[in-house]
Write a protein that holds these residues in place. Structure first.
Motif, PDB file in Angstrom:
ATOM      1  N   LYS A 167      31.808  40.992  50.680  1.00 37.18           N
ATOM      2  CA  LYS A 167      33.016  40.685  49.909  1.00 37.18           C
ATOM      3  C   LYS A 167      32.767  39.442  49.076  1.00 37.18           C
ATOM      4  O   LYS A 167      32.236  38.446  49.572  1.00 37.18           O
ATOM      5  CB  LYS A 167      34.209  40.480  50.850  1.00 37.18           C
ATOM      6  CG  LYS A 167      35.509  40.128  50.143  1.00 37.18           C
ATOM      7  CD  LYS A 167      36.641  39.946  51.148  1.00 37.18           C
ATOM      8  CE  LYS A 167      36.439  38.733  52.015  1.00 37.18           C
ATOM      9  NZ  LYS A 167      37.579  38.469  52.927  1.00 37.18           N
ATOM     10  N   GLU A 169      34.792  36.691  46.574  1.00 37.78           N
ATOM     11  CA  GLU A 169      36.086  36.164  46.150  1.00 37.78           C
ATOM     12  C   GLU A 169      35.851  35.133  45.048  1.00 37.78           C
ATOM     13  O   GLU A 169      35.016  34.237  45.206  1.00 37.78           O
ATOM     14  CB  GLU A 169      36.826  35.525  47.310  1.00 37.78           C
ATOM     15  CG  GLU A 169      37.100  36.462  48.469  1.00 37.78           C
ATOM     16  CD  GLU A 169      37.568  35.717  49.701  1.00 37.78           C
ATOM     17  OE1 GLU A 169      38.801  35.557  49.864  1.00 37.78           O
ATOM     18  OE2 GLU A 169      36.707  35.287  50.493  1.00 37.78           O
ATOM     19  N   GLU A 181      38.815  39.767  43.850  1.00 32.76           N
ATOM     20  CA  GLU A 181      38.109  40.107  45.079  1.00 32.76           C
ATOM     21  C   GLU A 181      37.353  41.422  44.857  1.00 32.76           C
ATOM     22  O   GLU A 181      37.944  42.416  44.430  1.00 32.76           O
ATOM     23  CB  GLU A 181      39.111  40.245  46.224  1.00 32.76           C
ATOM     24  CG  GLU A 181      38.524  40.519  47.575  1.00 32.76           C
ATOM     25  CD  GLU A 181      39.617  40.603  48.624  1.00 32.76           C
ATOM     26  OE1 GLU A 181      39.763  39.664  49.421  1.00 32.76           O
ATOM     27  OE2 GLU A 181      40.335  41.630  48.642  1.00 32.76           O
TER      28      GLU A 181
END
Length: 448
Positions: A167, A169, A181
């Motif tokens: 992930k 961000e 995101e």
């Protein structure tokens, strides 16, 4: 003797976690901060008269769920400019038993089978590296198995088991005040791997928070699919696309949370292509008000609906059915109703179909009313739920049932509380059985 056995199990979990950290992160001593967290839930439940086809069944259940987490924070990366990282390992264990030491109820088998084991042996729930100022100062990267929930969890959630992947961000990357995101996960379910990847953006307005997202859910393994119990087809591959818009508002005494999701994509078979054309929405509201006898009280209201199939349409599947929506707490359902544990597309199993409803029935409409009333050290809650199907290909009833839950929470401190629930689910005209399902459960929850 029981107390001693529980102490041994907890001590073993501590040693396993400590050994893992010592083995994987020998340089932890140089870290600026080490955060430890632990949570234990010990629960005893008794279900009576649960429906499964033409059968009725009861199940006494005892479960233990424990997590133990180590997060080493602010580790300096010497070869980079002002960059740091966190390294986290979270272990989880689940123990399940009943009066006969065997959980036989079919309603609980899906929850048991999703866990690596239910004998109390710890397994890795999370193992990740979080890197700050990754490539650019405003980007943070989280790599590895991690906790993840998108929106309200309607379409995508790790469901308490962690999601392996990555992930990114980024704050103010493309637009000011907008947090972006991007994620890619490779979850394993039903003996096959999936690819889940997408992007989302958060924009804080003057009143609330806007959240928009889009992601793909790919499955390339052959499968037999019947998500709505109305359409059987052997698939070569499936690609589901979910586009969601959420708005959250917290203003004085009012809380509002609304989310709309569109499901598109295609399933390929040997002879044709099936198009997905489904939707779902969920609206929640709460009002906080001082009441003289009770104090600060809270009234809650929720309404949600998901589309279904009115018949077995050629070429189109209108049933909303994500693969990785949030559904469970341990081995038991988590959702609308302590018994039903309903999402907007499935519920506790009353048949062998994927959504738990009778064959030919798909989609749910859910109405929920609730109130929380504090009394001294107690928090007393009452909730009422009404469940209705969206479609029935037989043209029969859509009325699934209603449920009433009464809950009491007694806090012995900020980190220790006792919970008690009494719930009654009354089947309606969709079922021939009319005997109510009852649940009595008590839980001890501790954390630090």
């Amino acid at each position: 003797m029981v107390k001693s056995a529980n102490n041994i199990k907890a001590y073993g979990l501590w040693l396993t976690a400590y050994g893992a950290v010592a083995l994987l992160f020998p340089a932890a001593a140089s870290a600026t901060k080490l955060d430890l967290s632990s949570e234990i839930n010990i629960k005893a439940s008794n279900y009576q008269h649960m429906i499964y086809g033409s059968d009725r069944g009861s199940q006494a259940l005892y479960s233990e769920n424990a997590t133990l987490g180590f997060v080493i924070k602010d580790i300096r990366l010497e070869k980079t400019r002002d960059s740091k990282m966190d390294v986290g390992v979270v272990l989880k264990s689940a123990g399940v038993g009943s009066a006969s030491d065997t959980v036989k109820a079919p309603q609980l088998q899906d929850g048991i089978n999703r866990l690596p084991n239910t004998n109390g042996t710890p397994f890795v729930k999370e193992a990740y590296v979080k890197i700050y100022r990754f490539i650019r100062p405003t980007i943070t990267a989280t790599l590895g198995r991690q906790a993840f929930t998108l929106g309200q969890g309607m379409t995508l959630s790790d469901d308490g088991l962690g999601m392996p992947g990555a992930k990114l961000e980024a704050q103010d990357l493309f637009f000011k005040r907008v947090k972006t995101e991007m994620f890619f996960f490779r979850p394993f379910k039903d003996l096959k791997y999936y690819k889940v990847y997408g992007v989302s953006a958060y924009y804080p307005s003057n009143e609330g928070l806007w959240h928009i997202y889009h992601f793909w859910e790919n499955e390339d393994a052959p499968d037999v699919v019947d998500p709505a119990n109305t359409l059987l087809y052997d698939t070569i591959s499936k690609t589901k696309k979910f586009t969601g818009l959420r708005y959250f508002l917290n203003y004085n005494a009012l809380d509002f949370d609304g989310e709309l999701v569109l499901q598109r994509g295609q399933a390929k078979t040997a002879g044709e292509t099936i198009d997905y054309a489904a939707y779902a929405f969920l609206i929640k509201g709460a009002w906080n008000q001082n009441i003289s006898f009770f104090g600060r009280s809270r009234a809650r209201l929720a309404y949600g609906r998901a589309s279904g199939n009115s018949n077995a349409p050629a070429g189109t599947d209108k049933a909303f059915f994500p693969t990785f929506g949030r559904k469970y707490d341990g081995i038991e359902r988590s959702g609308f109703g302590a018994i039903a544990g309903a999402t907007l597309y499935d519920t506790i199993k009353t048949s062998s179909t994927p959504n738990g409803l009778p064959y030919g029935v798909s989609g749910l409409n859910v109405i929920s009313l609730g109130v929380d009333l504090p009394y001294k050290k107690l928090m007393i809650s009452a909730d009422f739920y009404r469940f209705k199907a969206s479609q029935n290909i037989s043209g029969g009833s859509l009325q699934i049932g209603s449920e009433t839950d009464l809950k009491a929470v007694y806090k012995l401190g900020e980190d220790l509380q006792l919970n008690a629930i009494y719930a009654v689910f009354t089947p309606l005209s969709l079922y021939t059985q009319t005997t109510p399902i009852t649940l009595v459960s008590t839980t001890v929850s501790a954390r630090f």
